[in-house]
Structures are given as C-alpha cells and as structure tokens.
Write an enzyme that holds these catalytic residues in place. Structure first.
Site, PDB file in Angstrom:
ATOM      1  N   LYS A  13      13.060 -14.576  78.769  1.00 18.97           N
ATOM      2  CA  LYS A  13      13.327 -13.191  78.349  1.00 18.97           C
ATOM      3  C   LYS A  13      12.764 -12.944  76.962  1.00 18.97           C
ATOM      4  CE  LYS A  13      16.617 -13.937  75.025  1.00 18.97           C
ATOM      5  NZ  LYS A  13      16.396 -13.756  73.601  1.00 18.97           N
ATOM      6  N   ASP A 141      23.305 -15.239  76.702  1.00 22.32           N
ATOM      7  CA  ASP A 141      22.118 -14.735  77.416  1.00 22.32           C
ATOM      8  C   ASP A 141      22.119 -15.085  78.903  1.00 22.32           C
ATOM      9  OD1 ASP A 141      21.004 -13.745  75.071  1.00 22.32           O
ATOM     10  OD2 ASP A 141      19.851 -15.581  74.687  1.00 22.32           O
TER      11      ASP A 141
HETATM   12  O1  C5P Z   1      26.116 -17.939  73.370  1.00 20.43           O
HETATM   13  P1  C5P Z   1      25.084 -18.882  72.822  1.00 20.43           P
HETATM   14  O2  C5P Z   1      25.526 -20.314  72.877  1.00 20.43           O
HETATM   15  O3  C5P Z   1      23.723 -18.682  73.411  1.00 20.43           O
HETATM   16  O4  C5P Z   1      24.960 -18.501  71.281  1.00 20.43           O
HETATM   17  C1  C5P Z   1      24.377 -19.391  70.363  1.00 20.43           C
HETATM   18  C2  C5P Z   1      24.807 -19.012  68.945  1.00 20.43           C
HETATM   19  O5  C5P Z   1      24.232 -17.739  68.580  1.00 20.43           O
HETATM   20  C3  C5P Z   1      26.292 -18.826  68.740  1.00 20.43           C
HETATM   21  O6  C5P Z   1      26.912 -20.052  68.452  1.00 20.43           O
HETATM   22  C4  C5P Z   1      26.343 -17.874  67.548  1.00 20.43           C
HETATM   23  O7  C5P Z   1      26.126 -18.585  66.353  1.00 20.43           O
HETATM   24  C5  C5P Z   1      25.112 -17.005  67.758  1.00 20.43           C
HETATM   25  N1  C5P Z   1      25.451 -15.728  68.421  1.00 20.43           N
HETATM   26  C6  C5P Z   1      26.119 -14.748  67.705  1.00 20.43           C
HETATM   27  N2  C5P Z   1      26.428 -13.558  68.308  1.00 20.43           N
HETATM   28  C7  C5P Z   1      26.072 -13.312  69.591  1.00 20.43           C
HETATM   29  C8  C5P Z   1      25.363 -14.290  70.346  1.00 20.43           C
HETATM   30  C9  C5P Z   1      25.068 -15.502  69.723  1.00 20.43           C
HETATM   31  O8  C5P Z   1      26.438 -14.938  66.526  1.00 20.43           O
HETATM   32  N3  C5P Z   1      26.398 -12.152  70.142  1.00 20.43           N
END
Ligand code: C5P
Length: 304
Positions: A13, A141
């Site tokens: 993406k 994501d």
């Molecule tokens: O959800 P995911 O593990 O992909 O997110 C990785 C990191 O990105 C999270 O630990 C956070 O630090 C940051 N993040 C965030 N706000 C979001 C999505 C991700 O701060 N909405």
C-alpha cells in the site's frame, strides 16, 4: 473440498493522505488516511499437517525479515488458532517482494494474507468482519490489506471505508536500502510538533474528488503526509529523492507512510520509465519499483 495448501497474493500500500492527530494515551495517534493498494505483491502459501510451525522466505527482501516466531505471520497463525481453533503446526512459504520497514505495509500485508489463507485452508468460513477484527489486533494497516482498492482509514487507521476512485494511477517508488522504524518516525513527528497545537485529523475532500474524477494531476497536487517531515528529519537524503521526482515532472511525490519509500505519481508508462531511469542513475536510492493502483487486496491464487 479439503485442501492441503492455500496460496494468497497480497499487495503493498501507499498512503495518498496521512493526517496524524494528537498522541493518545494508548501510544497510538488518531489518523485519517487514504490508502491505495498497488501492484507489488508478496505471496504467502500455507500447508497443513506439518510437524511444527515453520516458515521459509524467498524473494527480494527475504534476508530482512525474521523466519521465526517474531514474524507477524506467526502472530497471525497464533491469533487465528486461539480465536478460531485453526492448526498452529503449519508450513508457511513466503515470497517477499514488498520492501521491509519501507512504509508500504509489507509485514501487515503478510499478516492479512495469512488470515485469508488460514480461513480458506481450515474452512473457517469467517465473515469479512470477523477477519477484519483479527486483522486489527495484528496492526493498524492489516484490515486495509484484506480489502485493497482505495479506502479511507480512521481511528488507528484500522477503521476502513472504501473510497470511490476511477482510473488507474502509475506510481514509481524509490526504495531505500535501509528501512525506518515506524514507532521512531511517529516519535520524531511528536518531537517536531512539541508545543504546537495539534488538530484532529481531517479528510482531504479535494483528494477524494480528484480520485472520483480520475484526475491524476489533481491527485498529484493533493498528496499529503504529516509523517513526511519526521521521516526526512531522520533520513535527510529523502529530500534529495523528492527533488529528483519534481525535476523529472512527477505529478506529485510523497513519503509513503512512515517511509523511507518515496512514491511518485506520474502521468503514464513513458513518464514512469523516464523517472525510474533518473532515480536509478542518481545513486541516492537503493532500488526503484514501478507499479499501478488501485488493485484488489489479499486473494487466493492457488490451492491443492
Ligand atoms: O499497528 P502497528 O503495529 O502497525 O503500528 C506500529 C507503530 O506505529 C505503533 O507502535 C505506534 O508507535 C505507531 N502508530 C501510531 N498511531 C497509529 C498507527 C501506528 O502511533 N494510528
């Protein structure tokens, strides 16, 4: 019919808009984002009745991801077993072509592919909503990678609404040879915004109108990413990469997600080739990928 293995193809993406709100108490940020799935794919094949969980990885980025229980694929297998009683003793074969830690949701894509493959292999017949629920537990994501196409993400980015988009968009992606950590980029964004008032994120209606009218020039001008300044602060060479795209007449250029991949929108195949050559010969990018979007999300391509 009971299958022995199921293979799922899943796209990468890019974010056409990424508006980042204030840091919440759970460590996440409120987002409004517009995702587009593009024609760059990983594939995840899962076979049943193995002696134990094992994972083998081939492809361009095979060496950059853990082939063990630290892989998000394992976490997906584990979650599906816990919630839906599927087997954990499976053989997973991954072809990894999406850059790792590149801001293109490579790990999330593989997790989404795993959910779909497990659902099919063990005939769980989960609804889209049940799969999306598992997906959201694995990462912000992941739900989008099940759907693909073009979509708006809200909340953490995991509350997905399909967006109407017409036409095909041509992308040239400049990939760095080393990735950026997503939490580090969000942290740098917070640091750069210290003391500034942070508004709740808003959807860019101009971008949605442009997508609806298949107007790639308008889409190019409307691209925006609140994480771009943070990614460029941690990786200043990204500014040079963005300049090359502008010089070669890209309709727009943007750091993808938390970076460091940079996505350029171009008018057509000819311009895509020209920019790919310019970026490759510049010496400031690791590699260049040409892709089109939107494409559909995770889908089964083979079973036996
Ligand atoms: O959800 P995911 O593990 O992909 O997110 C990785 C990191 O990105 C999270 O630990 C956070 O630090 C940051 N993040 C965030 N706000 C979001 C999505 C991700 O701060 N909405």
């Amino acid at each position: 019919m009971r299958h022995h293995s199921v293979e799922v193809q899943v796209p990468a993406k890019i974010n056409l808009q990424l508006a980042v709100g204030p840091l919440e108490s759970d460590g996440y940020h409120q987002l409004v984002t517009v995702f587009q799935a593009i024609s760059l794919y990983d594939s995840v094949k899962i076979s049943r009745d193995a002696d134990e969980f094992s994972i083998s990885i081939t492809g361009d980025y095979a060496n950059a991801v853990p082939a063990d229980e630290n892989n998000l694929i394992y976490k997906a297998i584990d979650l599906m077993a816990e919630k839906h009683s599927s087997q954990k003793n499976v053989l997973v074969e991954v072809k990894k072509n999406i850059p790792v830690a590149g801001g293109m949701a490579g790990g999330s894509a593989d997790a989404a592919a795993t959910i779909l493959a497990v659902d099919q292999l063990f005939e769980l017949n989960l609804s889209r909503e049940e799969m999306a629920e598992c997906a959201a537990q694995l990462g912000a994501d992941v739900p989008f990678m099940l759907n693909g196409g073009t979509a708006v993400g809200r909340g953490r980015g995991d509350e997905i609404t399909p967006a109407l988009s017409r036409g095909t968009y041509h992308w040239v992606i400049a990939v760095s040879s080393t990735g950026l950590s997503t939490p580090a980029v969000y942290g740098e964004c917070d640091r750069l915004r210290t003391g500034l008032p942070i508004k709740q994120p808003q959807l860019n209606e101009e971008l949605l109108q442009a997508l609806l009218s298949a107007d790639s020039e308008r889409v190019g001008k409307a691209l925006s990413n609140d994480l771009q300044a943070a990614a460029c602060s941690l990786r200043p060479a990204l500014r040079l990469v963005l300049d090359i795209g502008n010089e070669y007449g890209a309709l727009g250029g943007i750091v993808s997600g938390s970076g460091p991949s940079v996505a350029f929108l171009v008018a057509d195949e000819d311009q895509s080739l020209d920019l790919a050559v310019a970026l490759t010969s510049s010496g400031v990018v690791g590699s260049v990928i040409r892709a089109q979007g939107p494409v559909q999300g995770a889908r089964v391509v083979a079973h036996n």
